[in-house]
Design a protein around this motif. Structure first.
Motif, PDB file in Angstrom:
ATOM      1  N   ARG A  68      36.983  29.816 -11.936  1.00 57.23           N
ATOM      2  CA  ARG A  68      36.856  30.101 -10.510  1.00 57.23           C
ATOM      3  C   ARG A  68      35.791  31.138 -10.158  1.00 57.23           C
ATOM      4  O   ARG A  68      35.452  31.286  -8.995  1.00 57.23           O
ATOM      5  CB  ARG A  68      38.214  30.567  -9.974  1.00 57.23           C
ATOM      6  CG  ARG A  68      39.280  29.471 -10.086  1.00 57.23           C
ATOM      7  CD  ARG A  68      40.638  29.968  -9.717  1.00 57.23           C
ATOM      8  NE  ARG A  68      40.631  30.597  -8.405  1.00 57.23           N
ATOM      9  CZ  ARG A  68      41.577  31.412  -7.966  1.00 57.23           C
ATOM     10  NH1 ARG A  68      42.599  31.701  -8.752  1.00 57.23           N
ATOM     11  NH2 ARG A  68      41.501  31.939  -6.769  1.00 57.23           N
ATOM     12  N   MET A  69      35.272  31.845 -11.148  1.00 54.61           N
ATOM     13  CA  MET A  69      34.335  32.924 -10.871  1.00 54.61           C
ATOM     14  C   MET A  69      32.958  32.672 -11.488  1.00 54.61           C
ATOM     15  O   MET A  69      32.183  33.612 -11.700  1.00 54.61           O
ATOM     16  CB  MET A  69      34.905  34.250 -11.405  1.00 54.61           C
ATOM     17  CG  MET A  69      36.232  34.651 -10.775  1.00 54.61           C
ATOM     18  SD  MET A  69      36.052  35.240  -9.076  1.00 54.61           S
ATOM     19  CE  MET A  69      35.366  36.859  -9.363  1.00 54.61           C
ATOM     20  N   SER A  70      32.631  31.431 -11.749  1.00 50.57           N
ATOM     21  CA  SER A  70      31.360  31.108 -12.398  1.00 50.57           C
ATOM     22  C   SER A  70      30.158  31.507 -11.543  1.00 50.57           C
ATOM     23  O   SER A  70      29.072  31.770 -12.075  1.00 50.57           O
ATOM     24  CB  SER A  70      31.295  29.614 -12.726  1.00 50.57           C
ATOM     25  OG  SER A  70      31.425  28.836 -11.539  1.00 50.57           O
ATOM     26  N   ASP A  71      30.334  31.566 -10.221  1.00 45.81           N
ATOM     27  CA  ASP A  71      29.229  31.932  -9.334  1.00 45.81           C
ATOM     28  C   ASP A  71      29.227  33.406  -8.961  1.00 45.81           C
ATOM     29  O   ASP A  71      28.411  33.835  -8.138  1.00 45.81           O
ATOM     30  CB  ASP A  71      29.285  31.084  -8.052  1.00 45.81           C
ATOM     31  CG  ASP A  71      29.023  29.609  -8.321  1.00 45.81           C
ATOM     32  OD1 ASP A  71      28.268  29.309  -9.264  1.00 45.81           O
ATOM     33  OD2 ASP A  71      29.572  28.765  -7.589  1.00 45.81           O
ATOM     34  N   TYR A  72      30.111  34.172  -9.546  1.00 47.97           N
ATOM     35  CA  TYR A  72      30.177  35.591  -9.223  1.00 47.97           C
ATOM     36  C   TYR A  72      29.012  36.314  -9.888  1.00 47.97           C
ATOM     37  O   TYR A  72      28.723  36.106 -11.068  1.00 47.97           O
ATOM     38  CB  TYR A  72      31.506  36.171  -9.700  1.00 47.97           C
ATOM     39  CG  TYR A  72      31.793  37.548  -9.181  1.00 47.97           C
ATOM     40  CD1 TYR A  72      31.758  37.814  -7.817  1.00 47.97           C
ATOM     41  CD2 TYR A  72      32.120  38.585 -10.048  1.00 47.97           C
ATOM     42  CE1 TYR A  72      32.035  39.077  -7.331  1.00 47.97           C
ATOM     43  CE2 TYR A  72      32.402  39.848  -9.569  1.00 47.97           C
ATOM     44  CZ  TYR A  72      32.349  40.088  -8.203  1.00 47.97           C
ATOM     45  OH  TYR A  72      32.615  41.338  -7.730  1.00 47.97           O
ATOM     46  N   LYS A  73      28.323  37.168  -9.136  1.00 57.20           N
ATOM     47  CA  LYS A  73      27.068  37.754  -9.605  1.00 57.20           C
ATOM     48  C   LYS A  73      27.207  39.178 -10.141  1.00 57.20           C
ATOM     49  O   LYS A  73      26.221  39.790 -10.538  1.00 57.20           O
ATOM     50  CB  LYS A  73      26.045  37.716  -8.471  1.00 57.20           C
ATOM     51  CG  LYS A  73      25.707  36.286  -8.041  1.00 57.20           C
ATOM     52  CD  LYS A  73      24.747  36.246  -6.867  1.00 57.20           C
ATOM     53  CE  LYS A  73      24.472  34.797  -6.459  1.00 57.20           C
ATOM     54  NZ  LYS A  73      23.595  34.710  -5.268  1.00 57.20           N
TER      55      LYS A  73
END
Length: 329
Positions: free
Chosen positions: A317-322
């Protein structure tokens, strides 16, 4: 995950010889309740698209109305807004910011956060506050005051590694008295949290929504303050906040504020000065807002299986968290 559809209605606190005081409960709007698959019943305010913590905002209102009032409240150009998911260092940062604003090294008595917490007070209460106002909230990005974005005020966003957040969150709600508590074990809380959700929704949803919100408003005055960075070098963290706020405190005063706001000193002072009513909301009249303030305590609570489950959920769920979290120091 954070939608309270299907929750049953609850008018009063559970029958128990040990519940939150009537003085508080009489001012709490009607609560909803759920019983999880482990048989634990917990209560919450139905805010529509998330579960709001039970606060004494007036029995005659409801949480959906309250959240709309937060969204539509009047904001002043010099307001400072602190936003965080629960147990991410809000009380700590609130104290530091207040001292910087007042150019003081003396801790305030009682729970300062309760005096500026949008979630816990009727919105009209803040109209009488002197400027500049410090306002704090846990509501998701979509519910923060619209005028905060329109007027481009300073918005401080707090983050903390979510493993420690879950441990601190559990201890906080477990140590509340009914109907404000979660009565089960940590492992049960962990499973229910990811299966059903909890107050203010899911931490992954919260931080991803804030990341999207910040990216959509690049001209706004956001500052992200990370709990682990503040713990690793509190003096530098306080100086960074001083620069962001333009509070004009000297380096020496920033160092004194950092020392005054050490976890041990702040916990001791708050335990001694917080009101009896606030203490009466917790088991054995023992304030559970400040617990350990550590980085990495999750290792004492997570089983190997729980850690693997968490990491899989995070990866999915956090693959796009930078940003990257620090889980130990």
């Amino acid at each position: 995950m954070d939608n309270p559809q299907g929750a049953t209605s609850s008018i009063s606190a559970p029958s128990s010889s040990s519940v939150a005081p009537e003085e508080f409960l009489n001012k709490v709007p009607r609560l909803a309740q759920l019983t999880d698959r482990f048989g634990n019943t917990f209560h919450f305010g139905n805010a529509g698209d998330y579960w709001h913590q039970a606060f004494a905002i007036g029995a005659e209102t409801d949480y959906k109305t309250h959240v709309k009032q937060i969204r539509n409240m009047d904001i002043r150009d010099d307001d400072i807004l602190i936003c965080s998911y629960p147990k991410s260092g809000l009380h700590w940062h609130c104290e530091v910011v207040k001292l910087l604003m007042n150019k003081s090294k003396n801790l305030s008595d009682g729970d300062i956060t309760g005096l500026c917490f949008l979630d816990a007070m009727p919105s009209e209460s803040f109209s009488n506050f002197k400027s500049p106002r410090l306002l704090v909230t846990h509501v998701p990005f979509r519910h923060i005051p619209k005028q905060a974005l329109e007027k481009k005020i300073k918005i401080l966003v707090l983050e903390r590694n979510p493993k420690d957040v879950l441990v601190s969150y559990y201890n906080h709600v477990y140590n509340h008295l009914p109907p404000l508590n979660y009565p089960g074990t940590f492992e049960q809380f962990f499973q229910v949290y990811f299966e059903v959700g909890y107050l203010y929704g899911d931490v992954f949803d919260y931080v991803m929504e804030w990341q999207t919100g910040r990216e959509a408003n690049p001209k706004l005055h956001f500052l992200v303050s990370v709990f682990e960075d503040m713990k690793a070098d509190t003096v530098s963290g306080v100086k960074r906040l001083n620069t962001y706020l333009g509070s004009g405190c000297s380096d020496e005063l920033c160092e004194q504020i950092a020392a005054a706001c050490s976890f041990e000193k702040m916990k001791k002072h708050k335990d001694e000065t917080v009101s009896d009513l606030v203490k009466a909301l917790f088991r054995n009249n023992k304030l559970a807002i400040y617990r350990k303030g550590e980085v990495g305590d999750w290792k004492n609570w997570f089983t190997v299986a729980m850690n693997e489950q968490f990491d899989k959920e995070y990866e999915k769920r956090m693959s796009d968290y930078k940003s990257f979290y620090t889980y130990t120091l």
